[in-house]
Design a protein around this motif. Structure first.
Motif, PDB file in Angstrom:
ATOM      1  N   ASN A   1       0.850  -1.193   0.002  1.00 17.22           N
ATOM      2  CA  ASN A   1       0.062  -0.138  -0.078  1.00 17.22           C
ATOM      3  C   ASN A   1       0.833   1.381   0.074  1.00 17.22           C
ATOM      4  OD1 ASN A   1      -2.702  -1.065  -0.197  1.00 17.22           O
ATOM      5  ND2 ASN A   1      -2.558  -1.455   2.147  1.00 17.22           N
ATOM      6  N   ARG A   2       0.562   2.261  -0.914  1.00 18.91           N
ATOM      7  CA  ARG A   2       1.412   3.708  -0.790  1.00 18.91           C
ATOM      8  C   ARG A   2       0.369   4.503  -0.703  1.00 18.91           C
ATOM      9  NH1 ARG A   2       6.520   2.853  -0.171  1.00 18.91           N
ATOM     10  NH2 ARG A   2       7.728   1.446  -1.588  1.00 18.91           N
TER      11      ARG A   2
ATOM     12  N   ILE B   1       0.174  17.304  11.357  1.00 19.18           N
ATOM     13  CA  ILE B   1       1.323  16.141  11.761  1.00 19.18           C
ATOM     14  C   ILE B   1       0.489  15.102  11.126  1.00 19.18           C
ATOM     15  CG2 ILE B   1       2.117  15.090  13.651  1.00 19.18           C
ATOM     16  CD1 ILE B   1       0.340  16.898  15.649  1.00 19.18           C
ATOM     17  N   PHE B   2       1.702  14.367  10.583  1.00 23.68           N
ATOM     18  CA  PHE B   2       1.397  13.115   9.762  1.00 23.68           C
ATOM     19  C   PHE B   2       2.393  11.970  10.160  1.00 23.68           C
ATOM     20  CE2 PHE B   2       4.027  15.782   7.417  1.00 23.68           C
ATOM     21  CZ  PHE B   2       4.876  15.035   6.689  1.00 23.68           C
ATOM     22  N   SER B   3       2.181  10.994   9.586  1.00 19.92           N
ATOM     23  CA  SER B   3       3.078   9.786   9.592  1.00 19.92           C
ATOM     24  C   SER B   3       3.620   9.436   8.199  1.00 19.92           C
ATOM     25  CB  SER B   3       2.614   8.314  10.280  1.00 19.92           C
ATOM     26  OG  SER B   3       3.191   7.403  10.415  1.00 19.92           O
ATOM     27  N   SER B   4       4.746   9.029   7.974  1.00 15.72           N
ATOM     28  CA  SER B   4       5.464   8.579   6.922  1.00 15.72           C
ATOM     29  C   SER B   4       6.809   7.961   6.991  1.00 15.72           C
ATOM     30  CB  SER B   4       5.864  10.047   6.265  1.00 15.72           C
ATOM     31  OG  SER B   4       6.371   9.910   4.820  1.00 15.72           O
TER      32      SER B   4
ATOM     33  N   GLY C   1       7.621   7.427  -4.311  1.00 12.81           N
ATOM     34  CA  GLY C   1       8.199   6.072  -3.822  1.00 12.81           C
ATOM     35  C   GLY C   1       7.943   5.938  -2.257  1.00 12.81           C
ATOM     36  N   TYR C   2       7.241   6.783  -1.529  1.00 14.40           N
ATOM     37  CA  TYR C   2       7.080   6.409   0.004  1.00 14.40           C
ATOM     38  C   TYR C   2       5.848   7.005   0.306  1.00 14.40           C
ATOM     39  CZ  TYR C   2      12.246   6.201  -0.229  1.00 14.40           C
ATOM     40  OH  TYR C   2      13.377   5.944  -0.390  1.00 14.40           O
ATOM     41  N   SER C   3       5.179   6.502   1.528  1.00 12.51           N
ATOM     42  CA  SER C   3       3.919   6.820   2.075  1.00 12.51           C
ATOM     43  C   SER C   3       3.962   7.915   2.974  1.00 12.51           C
ATOM     44  CB  SER C   3       3.220   5.621   2.429  1.00 12.51           C
ATOM     45  OG  SER C   3       3.132   4.654   1.487  1.00 12.51           O
ATOM     46  N   SER C   4       3.047   8.866   2.842  1.00 13.08           N
ATOM     47  CA  SER C   4       2.641  10.012   3.965  1.00 13.08           C
ATOM     48  C   SER C   4       1.096   9.768   4.142  1.00 13.08           C
ATOM     49  CB  SER C   4       2.758  11.112   3.562  1.00 13.08           C
ATOM     50  OG  SER C   4       4.326  11.504   3.176  1.00 13.08           O
ATOM     51  N   ILE C   5       0.600   9.567   5.520  1.00 15.80           N
ATOM     52  CA  ILE C   5      -0.570   8.926   5.898  1.00 15.80           C
ATOM     53  C   ILE C   5      -1.117   9.450   7.219  1.00 15.80           C
ATOM     54  CG2 ILE C   5      -0.493   6.792   4.554  1.00 15.80           C
ATOM     55  CD1 ILE C   5       0.345   5.486   7.159  1.00 15.80           C
ATOM     56  N   GLN C   6      -2.398   9.539   7.368  1.00 19.86           N
ATOM     57  CA  GLN C   6      -2.800   9.807   8.896  1.00 19.86           C
ATOM     58  C   GLN C   6      -2.553  11.260   9.332  1.00 19.86           C
ATOM     59  OE1 GLN C   6      -0.685   6.677  10.703  1.00 19.86           O
ATOM     60  NE2 GLN C   6      -2.082   5.240  10.266  1.00 19.86           N
TER      61      GLN C   6
END
Length: 685
Positions: free
Chosen positions: A291-292, A335-338, A319-324
């Motif tokens: 999942n991306r 604020i986020f998670s990555s 190529g990476y994920s940034s979520i939530q």
């Protein structure tokens, strides 16, 4: 006759073997088909389907081997058929058993996973080196903590490599001990309940966020006929954003948030600005089996939301994920998670300053090693009123996979991270915390957990019964209530006043705290000397949710001489910069109080002295302590006290009031802290 008997016997065996081989030949195709299908689902990450086919494979194989026998009967029978083909089947058997255990674990059916991992621990440890580790994980998840400790200990004895699993096994041992300590504590003041009604219905339900005071938005993968059409029947459980209204009778039936869905891209974990006009949300899809996710922004117009627009490279990295995402209520930070480069571990927490006009984030900054670990930090929430960051992590000692943790701070400095404990945390995953509390973090909060579900996250509510702290302020001489006095409550860890109250004719005060912490109560009244009282938690005989302080008595300035003549008295709350003589600002109130006493007694003379602990050279400590005592005298002089009334002296590590080392020779940090002190000694009044 003997020769004929042998021929008949061997001929019978031959016929039986032919029949068996014929039966197995037809079954082998089915077995091969079942395993191939199971492997295909396993490789795709569809562990639920994989488990069904692996289980059917084992059931069919047992039936072929010995006519509907038990699993315990199957393997010995197969081993007796010592052909090369059958040896390969035994190998297939072990692989299927292990993958079945893995499949159950990967969709969080730990009860079934435990059974098959237990069997896997008897296999070749070279071929299956992690079987015992995962067996311990499932035992811990199934609340068998002593058995889990045993498996992790055995794993560490057998697994000699120093890698992520040996490190994780040591953490799991600590987890088991932490869990048992948490379960032994009285936590009746924290009430956790599963949200009923329309909320937890099919699929996963998680990531609560408040659009306004009555409207809760959350993410769910509940069955959706529109999703079946959109995905051509392949995935009815499609993550999307829903909203519900809090009514007197409970939550209303959820409806989808009216925001555009982009084909196969799933979306959820939304956050809103305090005016409810701007939404940030996660969108993700499967890319090369993983999942991306990226963060998007949408603006509200009437009852509709604009098509979400992907945020730029300040947040989303190719190529990476940034979520939530989470937006602070003052609208200042996103604020986020990555898992973007430059972090501490796998997924880290990051933050960006938001442009108030456009809503676009600036450059992202990592929240640092006080918050982030080598594991995953996810699902941030910040409670502005209590300046508390709450987040989920699997990189610290805790109870489950993800636990909820908290830290107080202001984005420049963060306090030590604390596990939020049972019953907020469980032995499963606990994540996605949100609070509506106007003053207290746990006054009205929600979070997600799979503690009562085989497969999926569900939403829970949490409320904490606050701790009540009471006491009285009285005159030391008459013991009469001190009407007209004022009390201030100081958080001694952060040197911040958190509560004040004017005292009425009863002399009593009362206030609530969400949890006990080191506090100082300061009483003040005109013509009386200030007086303070340090407190932390109830005694062993007190009620767990009530603390009754001893009376705080205050002396009238006309009759009271606060310090004995010729006797050194420790001044609490005098602080210096590390390894320097520079006074810290939190020391000023104590010295201001001392100055006011000297003004009331104009003939009073005193000596300020400073002591260090036992570390360091004698000469260096004498010099440092002398400079620190001098700093106190210079401050008193700056606020109007004549130098002729003041003396100062440094005593270095002379005259400790507590041992610097323990009886076993180890360092005693608590004793050294007491020895690092500043004292005042009155020469005369």
């Amino acid at each position: 006759m003997k020769y004929l008997y042998i021929l008949l016997f061997r001929g019978s065996c031959y016929i039986v073997a032919l029949l068996l081989c014929s039966h197995m030949a037809s079954a082998q195709y089915n077995l091969y088909d079942l395993k191939r299908t199971a492997d295909m689902y396993f490789e795709k990450g569809d562990y639920y389907s994989a488990a069904q086919y692996y289980d059917r494979f084992l059931t069919t194989k047992r039936s072929v081997a010995k006519g509907n026998v038990n699993a315990d009967d199957y393997l010995p029978y197969m081993v007796t058929i010592a052909t090369r083909h059958m040896k390969k089947q035994v190998s297939n058997y072990e692989q299927v058993v292990y993958r079945l255990a893995e499949s159950y674990r990967m969709y969080f059916d730990f009860n079934n996973a435990e059974k098959w991992y237990a069997m896997s621990t008897n296999f070749d440890s070279i071929a299956y080196p992690l079987a015992r580790y995962w067996y311990g994980v499932t035992l811990r998840a199934n609340t068998k903590y002593t058995d889990a400790e045993n498996q992790f200990s055995r794993f560490l004895l057998e697994h000699t490599s120093e890698d992520e699993y040996s490190k994780s096994a040591r953490k799991e041992l600590a987890n088991c001990r932490f869990i048992q300590g948490q379960l032994a504590e009285d936590k009746r003041s924290v009430l956790v309940s599963r949200l009923d009604g329309f909320i937890n219905q099919g699929g996963a339900t998680y990531a609560p966020a408040w659009l306004d005071n009555k409207t809760m938005v959350f993410t769910s993968s509940r069955g959706d006929s529109a999703a079946i059409i959109r995905t051509k029947g392949t995935n009815p459980y499609f993550n999307n954003v829903y909203q519900t209204t809090l009514q007197d009778s409970g939550y209303s039936k959820p409806i989808k948030v009216n925001v555009e869905v982009n084909g196969e891209m799933q979306q959820g974990a939304a956050a809103f600005t305090s005016d409810g006009r701007r939404m940030y949300l996660t969108r993700w899809q499967l890319v090369e089996g993983k999942n991306r996710g990226s963060l998007f922004m949408s603006e509200k117009s009437g009852s509709n939301w604009s098509a979400p627009v992907k945020l730029g490279l300040n947040v989303n990295t190719d190529g990476y994920s940034s979520i939530q995402p989470y937006v602070t209520t003052d609208g200042k930070y996103l604020i986020f998670s990555s898992d973007r480069p430059g972090g501490v571990g796998k997924y880290d927490l990051w933050y960006s300053l938001l442009d108030p006009a456009s809503g676009q984030p600036g450059s992202a900054a990592n929240m640092g090693t006080m918050i982030n670990t080598e594991g995953d930090e996810q699902a941030p929430f910040y409670h502005n009123v209590s300046t508390t960051l709450v987040f989920a992590s699997n990189g610290r000692v805790g109870m489950g996979g993800f636990d909820l943790y908290s830290s107080k701070g202001n984005f420049a400095v963060w306090d030590s991270v604390k596990n939020m404990g049972h019953p907020l945390n469980s032995t499963k995953d606990d994540i996605y915390f949100s609070s509506r509390g106007k003053k207290f973090l746990l006054a009205d909060a929600n979070f997600s957990s799979d503690r009562s579900s085989v497969c999926c996250l569900e939403m829970f509510g949490v409320k904490r019964k606050n701790m009540v702290i009471t006491g009285k302020v009285v005159d030391c001489a008459t013991r009469e209530p001190m009407a007209g006095a004022t009390i201030s409550v100081v958080d001694t860890l952060r040197n911040k006043v958190i509560y004040t109250q004017d005292i009425d004719a009863t002399g009593a005060y009362s206030f609530e705290m969400e949890e006990y912490q080191p506090l100082k109560l300061v009483g003040e009244k005109k013509y009386y000397l200030p007086r303070s009282l340090h407190f932390f938690k109830p005694g062993s005989e007190g009620a767990p949710d009530t603390l009754v302080n001893p009376d705080l008595c205050m002396n009238h300035e006309d009759t009271a001489k606060p310090f004995p003549v010729g006797q050194a008295v420790v001044l609490k709350d005098i602080y210096y910069d590390f390894d320097k003589a520079t006074l810290r600002p939190e020391s000023y109130p104590v010295l201001d109080t001392l100055a006011s006493v000297m003004r009331r007694f104009p003939n009073m003379e005193l000596e300020m002295s400073s002591h260090t602990d036992g570390k360091g050279a004698v000469k260096y400590n004498l010099k440092l302590s002398d400079a620190r005592a001098k700093s106190c005298v210079e401050y008193l002089q700056r606020v109007g006290i004549e130098m002729s009334r003041l003396r100062y002296k440094g005593y270095g590590k002379c005259c400790p009031i507590a041992p610097n080392t323990l009886p076993n020779g180890k360092d005693n940090p608590d004793g050294r802290a007491l020895n690092r002190r500043t004292e005042v000694k009155v020469i005369h009044y």
